[in-house]
Each structure stands twice: as structure tokens, then as C-alpha cells.
Design an enzyme around this catalytic site. Structure first.
Site, short mmCIF file in Angstrom:
data_model
loop_
_atom_site.label_atom_id
_atom_site.label_comp_id
_atom_site.label_asym_id
_atom_site.label_seq_id
_atom_site.Cartn_x
_atom_site.Cartn_y
_atom_site.Cartn_z
N ASP A 1 -18.26 -53.36 -11.10
CA ASP A 1 -17.54 -53.60 -10.07
C ASP A 1 -17.62 -55.41 -9.67
OD1 ASP A 1 -16.37 -53.65 -7.13
OD2 ASP A 1 -17.22 -51.49 -7.23
N ASP B 1 -12.93 -55.92 -6.48
CA ASP B 1 -13.12 -55.59 -4.90
C ASP B 1 -12.34 -56.52 -4.15
OD1 ASP B 1 -14.67 -54.12 -2.93
OD2 ASP B 1 -15.44 -56.04 -2.30
N GLU C 1 -8.79 -53.96 -6.49
CA GLU C 1 -8.39 -53.48 -5.35
C GLU C 1 -7.70 -54.50 -4.51
OE1 GLU C 1 -10.94 -51.58 -1.86
OE2 GLU C 1 -11.49 -53.37 -2.48
N HIS D 1 -15.46 -44.12 -2.74
CA HIS D 1 -16.42 -44.35 -1.87
C HIS D 1 -16.19 -44.97 -0.35
CE1 HIS D 1 -15.89 -48.16 -3.35
NE2 HIS D 1 -16.50 -48.80 -2.48
N ASP D 2 -14.96 -45.27 -0.42
CA ASP D 2 -14.32 -45.60 0.94
C ASP D 2 -13.73 -44.62 1.97
OD1 ASP D 2 -15.71 -48.09 0.62
OD2 ASP D 2 -13.71 -48.83 -0.28
O1 TEU Z 1 -13.33 -52.18 0.32
C1 TEU Z 1 -12.09 -53.11 0.67
C2 TEU Z 1 -11.39 -52.35 1.84
O2 TEU Z 1 -10.18 -52.84 2.05
C3 TEU Z 1 -12.14 -51.36 2.98
O3 TEU Z 1 -12.28 -52.15 3.94
C4 TEU Z 1 -11.64 -50.07 3.26
O4 TEU Z 1 -10.35 -50.17 3.50
C5 TEU Z 1 -12.42 -49.59 4.15
O5 TEU Z 1 -13.64 -49.37 3.56
C6 TEU Z 1 -12.02 -48.23 4.57
O6 TEU Z 1 -12.44 -47.90 5.70
C7 TEU Z 1 -13.99 -52.78 -0.46
C8 TEU Z 1 -15.11 -51.67 -0.88
O7 TEU Z 1 -14.81 -51.02 -1.72
C9 TEU Z 1 -15.81 -51.51 0.07
O8 TEU Z 1 -17.01 -50.48 -0.11
C10 TEU Z 1 -16.65 -52.71 0.85
O9 TEU Z 1 -17.08 -52.27 1.90
C11 TEU Z 1 -15.58 -53.96 1.03
O10 TEU Z 1 -14.53 -53.79 -0.04
C12 TEU Z 1 -16.45 -55.20 1.17
O11 TEU Z 1 -16.83 -55.59 -0.12
#
Ligand code: TEU
Ligand code: CA
Length: 557
Positions: A101, A202, A258, A332-333
Site C-alpha cells: 500500500d 492510496d 485508489e 477495509h473501508d
Molecule cells: O481511503 C480513501 C477514501 O476515500 C476513504 O475516505 C473512503 O472513502 C472512506 O474510508 C469510506 O468511508 C483510503 C484508505 O483506504 C482509508 O482506509 C484511509 O483512511 C484513507 O485513504 C486515508 O489514508
């Protein structure tokens, strides 16, 4: 017919590990690298080609590793660099690959660069971050950040504000500074030289900030939307082309952005000429369905078939011949896909988990499996705010509930459906205490359904979700039409059935999925469509699909 250029990363299936919740090897309740190494045979049995690990770098864990304090060190709780090397060796020895990542839009505020940067206005690292004077006694502009609140934090020491699009412990790097780009590209090269096989980048679509004007304020919103000034800008594309030339082109990598945005953005990021990335994640079928809601993802809206299908089909069609796609519903989000798009009641959990797997794995694009998805793991449905661990949850609670704008019960209901912690409960390995995840106290609660939903039980049951996924992955490896075939939507207005076709040369693959808990009429369900490659039902009823039935048929002329 589109002619698709062959590439190993188009044929691959990626498995995402969230290391904190995968496997704990030393009983401290936190997953670690040795825990991953101990389960590589499990992943080999599943048949995945690539493992993407969420961040394993040194971090104070304000956002579970997405706040990095040293890009070249391993998080203390996860182990050592020797553990990392052993894990990488174990992955390669089994013919799999490792994706790291890359979190480079921001660092932790505890990164040495930021520690220096905040010391004085003339510190050599000052311009590594984005500092501005306040305006009228407040923040420099009206932007909000992704986890609620203002995107600016006032720093006493130097009397200026720094920008953070995520938590205030995640200050945004200033990519306009060539020294920042040099540092990031050197760091990436260092990992490539170590032998890793790719990067998941990310929020890479946010690195190119172009201006700092106030954003439009939507009705009911508290902050302005700065997106147009920092998302998917020309500047971001320029930085990615530079990254491609200076780092990526020197290795045979898989690169996943992403980046979100619409299909036009994805087509630029992952264009067939290959000037930027291999593929990007779209968010329109997950978070995007809630665009326009005053509180964004916090809502009762759900994920109706008609909306999900419209988005996913559009992505398949728009990218065809122009860019490579990714297919996923979980990470994970996001909450657990069987809870969000399927049906996680004991009666339908397995059937609907297999149906969603079928829908995804037969599509055009690289499939991503999120840990536990292959077991049909579900949301945990916690009842109280105290059980959550996620910074996003706490900030939204402060902004909406503590300010009195939203009822606590409503918020808890939305959290139970959509909060990120649903996907972060420990991997369910067995019916042993704590699901076999740890011998200590897990950092986050284990889902109580581990007694019946766990890897050990599913490995022993040939009819399990696990073995179904194993078969789906093997099918992709065996049939070019699944990887390289054209995508053709079918029955686009059907209220219950999601259907599509893939075609390559004289082959026709038909995919039929009943998205509901009722038997649905389906004119296409006949055996005339070819040989059955996979189904979640042992027998079928002509002219109908059983509840959550999925069926894949291959006709060779
Ligand atoms: O997530 C990016 C992102 O756009 C998130 O705000 C996502 O839309 C949100 O988690 C949904 O509720 C990335 C990572 O995947 C996330 O885990 C991190 O918290 C974020 O970037 C900051 O690095
Ligand atoms: Ca541990």
C-alpha cells in the site's frame, strides 16, 4: 470485438489482507507479519495470485497505518524487517506476488518530515506540507475533510494552518515541491529493489492540488467541497506520468490507483497506452450511490439492484477497449458485501455470498477479494458507540450526534450497516476462542458468528463459500473468455436478475444472478445456453432462478 492485450495482472486475482485483523502470532491481540506468513498455504489453496497488504509501515495508528511515520520501517506491532523479508520470500516461494500500500498523499504528523516542518516557517522541510495563513480569524478556506470537520488545522508554533484531507494526524504532502516527489520516488524504488511486485496507491487522485479557492457548499452541508481543485486534476496526471517514467517503468509491477472519480477519470489513469497506472478502483457502486445525501454515506439508502447494476455495467462498458477495470464490493473501508448487497441471515448467507462472488468474478477486470469475503463473513452489528475503533466513526459522531444535528439511534443504525469496522473484525480461522485469531485479547471484537462461519469448517465442507470461491478463481485461470471477453449487459431492466454475457471469438459465457430472496422468472435460464461451469444450486428449474441462484454457462460454437 475489442482486442485485449494480454498481461499477467489482467489474469490475476488479488487478495487483500488487513494485517491488523488477519492473524496474530504472538498473543498481543494484533495481527502481524508472522501471522500472515503462517497462513500463506491457506491463500495458495484458495488460488489467488497476488496479495495486497494494507499498510505495514511504522505508524502511530491514528488511522490504522494509513498515517505513516517512517516509510522504510515496519510497524512495531507487526514485527520487523526480517519478518517482512521472510513473508515476501514465502509469498514468492509459492508463486504469488506482493502488492504494498503506497500512502503518499499524506504522512503521519509524527513523520520526521512533519516534525521538522512544523518547527519554523523557514525550516528546510516547511514546504514538504501545505501551510497557509488563516483568513478572518479562521481557516484559510472552507474545505471540509473526508472524516468530517475542516480540512485545516491551526498550529500554534508558527501561527499558520496546515492542510489535511483526512485526520488532523494525516497532514497532506505538498507534491508541488520537487523534493517531495524525489523522496517518494526514491522510497518506491527502494521497495521495488527489495522485490515487491506492485503498489496499491492510496487516494492517489488527490495528490495534485491546483488551487485553494472556497468550494461550493451543498444544501445542509457544513463545509465547502474542494474536490474540483484537488481531485483528478491535470497536475495529478502529470505527477503519475512522472512516477511511471522515474519508477514504475523500470519494473514489472501491478499498479492500482485508489482514485475514484467517474469512468472518464479511470480511463485516463489506466489508459491502454499505459502511461499512468494499470487499473483504478471505482467508488460509484459503493460510496457513490449515496452521493447527494446531506450526510454522505450515513443514510438508510441501501444498495438497490437497479442502481448497482446501472453503475457496474456502465463501468464495464465505458472502460472496454479503453482501460482496464477492477471488480470488488469489499475492502477495509466498506461493510461486508454479503450484509450490504446480499442477505446475511442464516438462511441465505451462503447462497447470496456465492451469488455475489459469481457476479464479480465473471466480470471484465481484475477481481479483488477482501479477507474473510471468501468465507462469507458478515457485518458484526455492534450496538454501542464504545465498541467502535475507527477514527471516521468518532469524528462523524462528534460532527453529527454530539452537535445535536442527528439522533444517536439513527447514527448507530447507519454505523451498523456501513461503518468500516464491520470489515475490520478479526479473520475467522476456527471455532476456537477468538475465532483462532489470537490467544490474547483481540484489538477489536470478534464477530460472534465465528462458531459457524470460519475457515476450518469451510475447508472441510466441499459445499462452502470458500470452495466456491476457489472454483471461481480457478475458472478465471482456465478460461480466456472470463479475462479477455467483451462484456455485454443482458436483461438490463429486470427487477430481480442481474445478467450479462462475455464473448470471445466463438465463445459465449452467460452469467445469471438472482439478486433477491424469491424465485424469479428468467427467460435465459435454459440449458441451451451451454455447459454449466458453476452454480450455487445443484439443480435448476426451467424458466426460473431460485432465491440468490447464480449460474454460469459456456457455449463454444
Ligand atoms: O481511503 C480513501 C477514501 O476515500 C476513504 O475516505 C473512503 O472513502 C472512506 O474510508 C469510506 O468511508 C483510503 C484508505 O483506504 C482509508 O482506509 C484511509 O483512511 C484513507 O485513504 C486515508 O489514508
Ligand atoms: Ca501480534
Amino acid at each position: 470485438m475489442y482486442t485485449e492485450k494480454r498481461a499477467w495482472w489482467k489474469e490475476a486475482v488479488v487478495y487483500q489482507i488487513y494485517p491488523r485483523s488477519f492473524a496474530d502470532s504472538n498473543g498481543d491481540g494484533i495481527g502481524d507479519l508472522n501471522g500472515i506468513t503462517a497462513h500463506l498455504d491457506y491463500l495458495k489453496t484458495l488460488g489467488v495470485d497476488v496479495i495486497w497488504c494494507s499498510p505495514v509501515y511504522a505508524s502511530p495508528n491514528d488511522d490504522n497505518g494509513y498515517d505513516i511515520s517512517d516509510y522504510r520501517a515496519i510497524m512495531r506491532e507487526f514485527g520487523t524487517m526480517e519478518d517482512f523479508d521472510r513473508m515476501l520470500e514465502g509469498i514468492h516461494a509459492r508463486g504469488m506476488k506482493l502488492v504494498m500500500d503506497l500512502v503518499a498523499n499524506h504522512t503521519s504528523d509524527e513523520h520526521q518530515w512533519f516534525v521538522e516542518s512544523r518547527k519554523s516557517r523557514d525550516n528546510p522541510y516547511r514546504d514538504f506540507y501545505i501551510w497557509r495563513d488563516g483568513r478572518d480569524g479562521g481557516a484559510p478556506n472552507n474545505w471540509g475533510w473526508c472524516f468530517s470537520g475542516s480540512a485545516w488545522e491551526y498550529d500554534e508554533a508558527t501561527g499558520q494552518y496546515y492542510m489535511h484531507l483526512f485526520s488532523k494526524k494525516q497532514p497532506d504532502l505538498n507534491w508541488a515541491n520537487p523534493k517531495v516527489r524525489d523522496e517518494i520516488f526514491d522510497m518506491m524504488t527502494w521497495w521495488c529493489e527489495k522485490g515487491i511486485d506492485g503498489f496499491r496507491m492510496d487516494v492517489i487522485g488527490m495528490i495534485g492540488k491546483e488551487s485553494f479557492e472556497d468550494g461550493a457548499v451543498a444544501p445542509g452541508a457544513l463545509y465547502g467541497d474542494g474536490g474540483p481543485f484537488y481531485q483528478h486534476t491535470e497536475t495529478t496526471h502529470r505527477y503519475l506520468r512522472e512516477m511511471r517514467q522515474r519508477v514504475l517503468d523500470k519494473y514489472d509491477l501491478i499498479t492500482i490507483g485508489e482514485a475514484g472519480g467517474g469512468t472518464a477519470d479511470a480511463i485516463r489513469y489506466s489508459n491502454v497506452e499505459g502511461t499512468e497506472l494499470n487499473m483504478t478502483f471505482g467508488f460509484e457502486h459503493t460510496d457513490g450511490i449515496n452521493d447527494g445525501n446531506e450526510m454522505g454515506k450515513w443514510s438508510d439508502h441501501g444498495s438497490p439492484l437497479a442502481e448497482v447494476r446501472e453503475v457496474m455495467n456502465r463501468w464495464e462498458l465505458d472502460l472496454q477497449g479503453r482501460a482496464w477495470n477492477t471488480v470488488y464490493m469489499s475492502n477495509h473501508d466498506q461493510p461486508r458485501q454479503v450484509s450490504r448487497f446480499g442477505n446475511d441471515s442464516p438462511l441465505w448467507r451462503e447462497k447470496s455470498a456465492k451469488m455475489l462472488g459469481t457476479l464479480l468474478h465473471m466480470m471484465r477486470g481484475t477481481p479483488f477479494v477482501y479477507q474473510g469475503e471468501e468465507l462469507g463473513m458478515t457485518n458484526i452489528y455492534v450496538k454501542s458507540i464504545e465498541q467502535y475503533k475507527d477514527v471516521e466513526v468518532f469524528n462523524a459522531w462528534r460532527q453529527w450526534v454530539e452537535s445535536g444535528r442527528v439522533d444517536a439511534q439513527d447514527m448507530l443504525r447507519w454505523y451498523a450497516k456501513i461503518a468500516r469496522d464491520n470489515a475490520r473484525t478479526p479473520m475467522q480461522w476456527s471455532a476456537a476462542p477468538n475465532a483462532g485469531f489470537t490467544t490474547g485479547t483481540p484489538w477489536i471484537d470478534v464477530n460472534p458468528n465465528y462458531l459457524s462461519v470460519n475457515a476450518e469448517a469451510e475447508l472441510a465442507d466441499p459445499d462452502s463459500v470458500f470452495h466456491y470461491y476457489r472454483k471461481l478463481i480457478a475458472l478465471r485461470h482456465a478460461h480466456d473468455v472470463i479475462v479477455y471477453g467483451d462484456f455485454v449487459p443482458l436483461l438490463e431492466d429486470d427487477p430481480s436478475v442481474y445478467a450479462y454475457r462475455r464473448t470471445l471469438d466463438c465463445q459465449e459465457l452467460t452469467v445469471l444472478c438472482n439478486w433477491t430472496d424469491r424465485t424469479a422468472p428468467c427467460a435465459l435460464s435454459g440449458d441451451a445456453l451451454g455447459e454449466e461451469l458453476i452454480s450455487n444450486y445443484p439443480s435448476h428449474r426451467a424458466g426460473f432462478l431460485y432465491p440468490y441462484e447464480a449460474r454460469v454457462l459456456l457455449k463454444r460454437a
